[in-house]
Write a protein that holds these residues in place. Sequence first.
Motif, PDB file in Angstrom:
ATOM      1  N   MET A   1      63.549  75.578  20.201  1.00 54.00           N
ATOM      2  CA  MET A   1      62.187  76.072  20.451  1.00 54.00           C
ATOM      3  C   MET A   1      61.157  74.949  20.345  1.00 54.00           C
ATOM      4  SD  MET A   1      60.139  79.071  18.418  1.00 54.00           S
ATOM      5  CE  MET A   1      58.429  79.436  18.785  1.00 54.00           C
ATOM      6  N   PHE A   2      61.423  73.999  19.421  1.00 59.40           N
ATOM      7  CA  PHE A   2      60.442  72.968  19.159  1.00 59.40           C
ATOM      8  C   PHE A   2      60.786  71.646  19.834  1.00 59.40           C
ATOM      9  CE2 PHE A   2      57.490  75.070  16.497  1.00 59.40           C
ATOM     10  CZ  PHE A   2      58.196  76.057  15.857  1.00 59.40           C
ATOM     11  N   LEU A   3      61.715  71.684  20.821  1.00 58.19           N
ATOM     12  CA  LEU A   3      61.957  70.514  21.638  1.00 58.19           C
ATOM     13  C   LEU A   3      60.896  70.475  22.724  1.00 58.19           C
ATOM     14  CD1 LEU A   3      65.849  70.613  21.958  1.00 58.19           C
ATOM     15  CD2 LEU A   3      64.457  69.133  20.501  1.00 58.19           C
ATOM     16  N   LEU A   4      59.968  69.552  22.588  1.00 57.53           N
ATOM     17  CA  LEU A   4      58.824  69.522  23.484  1.00 57.53           C
ATOM     18  C   LEU A   4      59.160  68.796  24.774  1.00 57.53           C
ATOM     19  CD1 LEU A   4      55.952  68.645  20.984  1.00 57.53           C
ATOM     20  CD2 LEU A   4      56.695  70.887  21.753  1.00 57.53           C
ATOM     21  N   THR A   5      58.563  69.258  25.841  1.00 58.19           N
ATOM     22  CA  THR A   5      58.674  68.568  27.108  1.00 58.19           C
ATOM     23  C   THR A   5      57.728  67.365  27.096  1.00 58.19           C
ATOM     24  OG1 THR A   5      56.911  69.862  28.133  1.00 58.19           O
ATOM     25  CG2 THR A   5      59.157  70.764  28.254  1.00 58.19           C
ATOM     26  N   GLU A   6      57.852  66.507  28.093  1.00 55.15           N
ATOM     27  CA  GLU A   6      56.967  65.346  28.185  1.00 55.15           C
ATOM     28  C   GLU A   6      55.516  65.787  28.328  1.00 55.15           C
ATOM     29  OE1 GLU A   6      56.284  61.348  30.966  1.00 55.15           O
ATOM     30  OE2 GLU A   6      57.956  62.721  31.346  1.00 55.15           O
ATOM     31  N   TYR A   7      55.295  66.857  29.065  1.00 58.44           N
ATOM     32  CA  TYR A   7      53.957  67.407  29.268  1.00 58.44           C
ATOM     33  C   TYR A   7      53.340  67.838  27.935  1.00 58.44           C
ATOM     34  CZ  TYR A   7      50.392  70.553  31.251  1.00 58.44           C
ATOM     35  OH  TYR A   7      49.218  71.188  31.578  1.00 58.44           O
ATOM     36  N   GLU A   8      54.140  68.534  27.127  1.00 63.48           N
ATOM     37  CA  GLU A   8      53.660  69.006  25.831  1.00 63.48           C
ATOM     38  C   GLU A   8      53.470  67.849  24.853  1.00 63.48           C
ATOM     39  OE1 GLU A   8      55.920  73.340  25.987  1.00 63.48           O
ATOM     40  OE2 GLU A   8      56.942  71.587  25.172  1.00 63.48           O
ATOM     41  N   SER A   9      54.381  66.882  24.897  1.00 67.10           N
ATOM     42  CA  SER A   9      54.281  65.717  24.008  1.00 67.10           C
ATOM     43  C   SER A   9      53.018  64.917  24.292  1.00 67.10           C
ATOM     44  CB  SER A   9      55.510  64.825  24.173  1.00 67.10           C
ATOM     45  OG  SER A   9      56.682  65.500  23.815  1.00 67.10           O
ATOM     46  N   GLN A  10      52.684  64.771  25.570  1.00 66.15           N
ATOM     47  CA  GLN A  10      51.455  64.065  25.929  1.00 66.15           C
ATOM     48  C   GLN A  10      50.234  64.740  25.321  1.00 66.15           C
ATOM     49  OE1 GLN A  10      51.310  63.844  30.224  1.00 66.15           O
ATOM     50  NE2 GLN A  10      52.322  61.842  30.284  1.00 66.15           N
ATOM     51  N   ALA A  11      50.201  66.067  25.403  1.00 70.39           N
ATOM     52  CA  ALA A  11      49.070  66.812  24.850  1.00 70.39           C
ATOM     53  C   ALA A  11      49.001  66.640  23.337  1.00 70.39           C
ATOM     54  CB  ALA A  11      49.186  68.293  25.215  1.00 70.39           C
ATOM     55  N   LEU A  12      50.156  66.678  22.669  1.00 71.10           N
ATOM     56  CA  LEU A  12      50.191  66.535  21.217  1.00 71.10           C
ATOM     57  C   LEU A  12      49.728  65.144  20.797  1.00 71.10           C
ATOM     58  CD1 LEU A  12      50.978  67.426  18.368  1.00 71.10           C
ATOM     59  CD2 LEU A  12      53.333  66.745  18.883  1.00 71.10           C
ATOM     60  N   LEU A  13      50.278  64.109  21.423  1.00 69.10           N
ATOM     61  CA  LEU A  13      49.921  62.734  21.061  1.00 69.10           C
ATOM     62  C   LEU A  13      48.456  62.447  21.362  1.00 69.10           C
ATOM     63  CD1 LEU A  13      53.114  60.820  22.283  1.00 69.10           C
ATOM     64  CD2 LEU A  13      52.465  61.386  19.933  1.00 69.10           C
ATOM     65  N   LEU A  14      47.962  62.983  22.475  1.00 72.03           N
ATOM     66  CA  LEU A  14      46.559  62.772  22.815  1.00 72.03           C
ATOM     67  C   LEU A  14      45.649  63.463  21.804  1.00 72.03           C
ATOM     68  CD1 LEU A  14      44.495  61.585  24.761  1.00 72.03           C
ATOM     69  CD2 LEU A  14      44.635  63.697  26.096  1.00 72.03           C
ATOM     70  N   SER A  15      46.020  64.657  21.364  1.00 71.02           N
ATOM     71  CA  SER A  15      45.231  65.371  20.364  1.00 71.02           C
ATOM     72  C   SER A  15      45.136  64.567  19.071  1.00 71.02           C
ATOM     73  CB  SER A  15      45.853  66.741  20.070  1.00 71.02           C
ATOM     74  OG  SER A  15      45.681  67.622  21.147  1.00 71.02           O
ATOM     75  N   ILE A  16      46.269  64.033  18.627  1.00 68.72           N
ATOM     76  CA  ILE A  16      46.283  63.237  17.394  1.00 68.72           C
ATOM     77  C   ILE A  16      45.458  61.963  17.581  1.00 68.72           C
ATOM     78  CG2 ILE A  16      47.753  61.924  15.824  1.00 68.72           C
ATOM     79  CD1 ILE A  16      49.950  63.993  16.356  1.00 68.72           C
ATOM     80  N   LYS A  17      45.606  61.325  18.739  1.00 65.11           N
ATOM     81  CA  LYS A  17      44.840  60.106  19.032  1.00 65.11           C
ATOM     82  C   LYS A  17      43.345  60.386  19.012  1.00 65.11           C
ATOM     83  CE  LYS A  17      44.074  56.831  22.855  1.00 65.11           C
ATOM     84  NZ  LYS A  17      44.511  56.443  24.219  1.00 65.11           N
ATOM     85  N   VAL A  18      42.923  61.439  19.687  1.00 65.56           N
ATOM     86  CA  VAL A  18      41.496  61.791  19.742  1.00 65.56           C
ATOM     87  C   VAL A  18      40.973  62.106  18.343  1.00 65.56           C
ATOM     88  CG1 VAL A  18      39.877  63.573  20.521  1.00 65.56           C
ATOM     89  CG2 VAL A  18      41.492  62.571  22.138  1.00 65.56           C
ATOM     90  N   SER A  19      41.733  62.866  17.568  1.00 66.64           N
ATOM     91  CA  SER A  19      41.295  63.250  16.219  1.00 66.64           C
ATOM     92  C   SER A  19      41.179  62.048  15.295  1.00 66.64           C
ATOM     93  CB  SER A  19      42.269  64.274  15.632  1.00 66.64           C
ATOM     94  OG  SER A  19      42.299  65.453  16.413  1.00 66.64           O
ATOM     95  N   LEU A  20      42.132  61.125  15.392  1.00 69.67           N
ATOM     96  CA  LEU A  20      42.095  59.937  14.535  1.00 69.67           C
ATOM     97  C   LEU A  20      40.916  59.030  14.896  1.00 69.67           C
ATOM     98  CD1 LEU A  20      45.887  59.014  14.272  1.00 69.67           C
ATOM     99  CD2 LEU A  20      44.432  60.005  12.498  1.00 69.67           C
ATOM    100  N   TYR A  21      40.697  58.825  16.194  1.00 66.99           N
ATOM    101  CA  TYR A  21      39.543  58.024  16.608  1.00 66.99           C
ATOM    102  C   TYR A  21      38.240  58.682  16.165  1.00 66.99           C
ATOM    103  CZ  TYR A  21      41.667  54.345  19.477  1.00 66.99           C
ATOM    104  OH  TYR A  21      42.349  53.227  19.901  1.00 66.99           O
ATOM    105  N   ALA A  22      38.182  59.997  16.256  1.00 68.48           N
ATOM    106  CA  ALA A  22      36.984  60.712  15.823  1.00 68.48           C
ATOM    107  C   ALA A  22      36.730  60.502  14.329  1.00 68.48           C
ATOM    108  CB  ALA A  22      37.115  62.203  16.134  1.00 68.48           C
TER     109      ALA A  22
END
Length: 232
Positions: A1-22
């Motif tokens: 269930m928690f094996l993410l696709t590349e599409y989902e992984s991109q969204a997750l990594l981008l969210s973390i990146k945006v939050s950390l920069y913020a």
Amino acid sequence: MFLLTEYESQALLLSIKVSLYAIVWLIPIGIFLAWLLAKKQFVGKSVVDSIIHLPLVLPPVVIGYLLLVLMGRQGVIGQWVYQTFGVSFAFNWKGAVLASIVVALPLMVRAVRLSFESVDNKLEQAASTLGASPLKVFFTITLPLTLPGIITGSMLAFARSLGEFGATISFVSNIPGETQTIPLAMYTFIETPGSELEAMRLCAISIVIALGSLLVSEWLAKQCTRRLGAKR
């Protein structure tokens, strides 16, 4: 269930990146504004306080629209920034960071301000009497005593940035791999028939990350409080 696709992984990594920069930007800005509101008296203080907390009551879409008008490439401020520094905020991840900063700033300022207001003024006055400069008093007395509030505010702001949707989609749109964070990816899945499982996975991940952030914040704040109590 928690094996993410590349599409989902991109969204997750981008969210973390945006939050950390913020958070990197929010910590100095939030500390300064909290100190200003807690320690200084000046004309228009209530107006400044209201403007800082305005994102708490404004619809996120309104915030996104205002950011587009002000910070877009043709915006009042954004046009000058682009012509001077070559930096564009609209429709890229930098704009998502800016949107997160705006919506999370009130949480950061409120938490740190409460910590500043709880600092015993007698400690600061004693250090000044012993010859410490205002800058030294701030960095050796005031700032360490407000550390629990800074940690709490940072984690709350991180969690808020991670879940930001309305201002982000209004300001930078929903571009996969560029501006599509977890909430925006979830919105896409919800709007796509047959993608309920993908939306559920991202929902679960969001809950785990947000809950983890709050638990870590609580633990770090307690540790700081204990150490400060032991030093006293």
